[in-house]
Write an enzyme that holds these catalytic residues in place. Structure first.
Site, PDB file in Angstrom:
ATOM      1  N   CYS A  17      56.826  75.748  37.677  1.00  0.00           N
ATOM      2  CA  CYS A  17      55.776  76.276  38.542  1.00  0.00           C
ATOM      3  C   CYS A  17      54.397  75.828  38.061  1.00  0.00           C
ATOM      4  CB  CYS A  17      55.909  77.798  38.635  1.00  0.00           C
ATOM      5  SG  CYS A  17      54.934  78.562  39.948  1.00  0.00           S
ATOM      6  N   HIS A  18      53.554  76.755  37.587  1.00  0.00           N
ATOM      7  CA  HIS A  18      52.247  76.417  37.039  1.00  0.00           C
ATOM      8  C   HIS A  18      52.330  76.044  35.555  1.00  0.00           C
ATOM      9  CE1 HIS A  18      50.800  78.292  40.737  1.00  0.00           C
ATOM     10  NE2 HIS A  18      49.603  77.793  40.479  1.00  0.00           N
TER      11      HIS A  18
END
Length: 193
Positions: free
Chosen positions: A115-116
């Site tokens: 994800c991030h």
């Protein structure tokens, strides 16, 4: 007798570090933690604050740290996992966490981010000052696509991407192949002389 409990554990005896900070993506921390433990790994939750700090995920799930990053030696880890959510925006400001990424990857051990989480690979820099992700294929949540490209990564829109010691993945829906990749790459790293 539960047969699944008796089968060979693929990463038994291995130690996997997992970075944590406030506002982590709950599923991206808990699913890999449980899945890696299921395969026999000891997962050490590593935070920037004192050992025992209770971090709360985006959806309210609490997770306590087992260690503070200052007390973790890369030699004690067989792999490192970086969940997403908002936490990587805090994590990437911590020099000790960036240094641990460099040390684990430098030893040829897998460093996985979802994800991030791949933001960390934009902020962790080699001795020449360039991001560790430069020149490598990577993926992540679409909102960080430009950040990865600007750091010199080759963007790939796939569930999981492995390039050298770096494993990247996009979202919680990709957690199964993400965890498979972590397990496989940990086995491979452990078998190298």
């Amino acid at each position: 007798v539960i047969m699944a409990a008796l089968r060979e554990k693929l990463i038994a005896g291995r130690t996997v570090g997992m970075f944590i900070d406030f506002q982590f993506e709950d599923m991206e921390a808990m699913y890999p933690k449980m899945r890696l433990e299921e395969e026999g790994a000891k997962v050490i939750v590593i935070g920037a604050h004192d050992k025992g700090m209770k971090y709360t995920g985006k959806y309210g799930y609490p997770l306590k740290s087992d260690a503070t990053v200052k007390d973790v030696d890369a030699a004690s880890l067989d792999a490192l996992v970086i969940p997403g959510g908002f936490a990587p925006d805090y994590l990437r400001r911590n020099t000790a966490m960036l240094d641990l990424i460099l040390a684990v990857a430098g030893a040829g051990k897998p460093v996985a981010a979802v994800c991030h989480g791949p933001w960390m690979f934009c902020s962790a820099r080699r001795a020449d000052g360039k991001p560790v992700i430069e020149g490598r294929k990577a993926t992540g949540f679409v909102a960080i696509k430009d950040d990865l490209i600007n750091a010199g990564a080759v963007w790939v829109d796939e569930p999981v991407v492995i390039d050298g010691p770096y494993i990247t993945s996009r979202t919680p829906s990709d957690l199964v192949p993400f965890c498979h990749a972590i397990i496989d790459e940990t086995v491979k790293a452990a078998s190298r002389p």
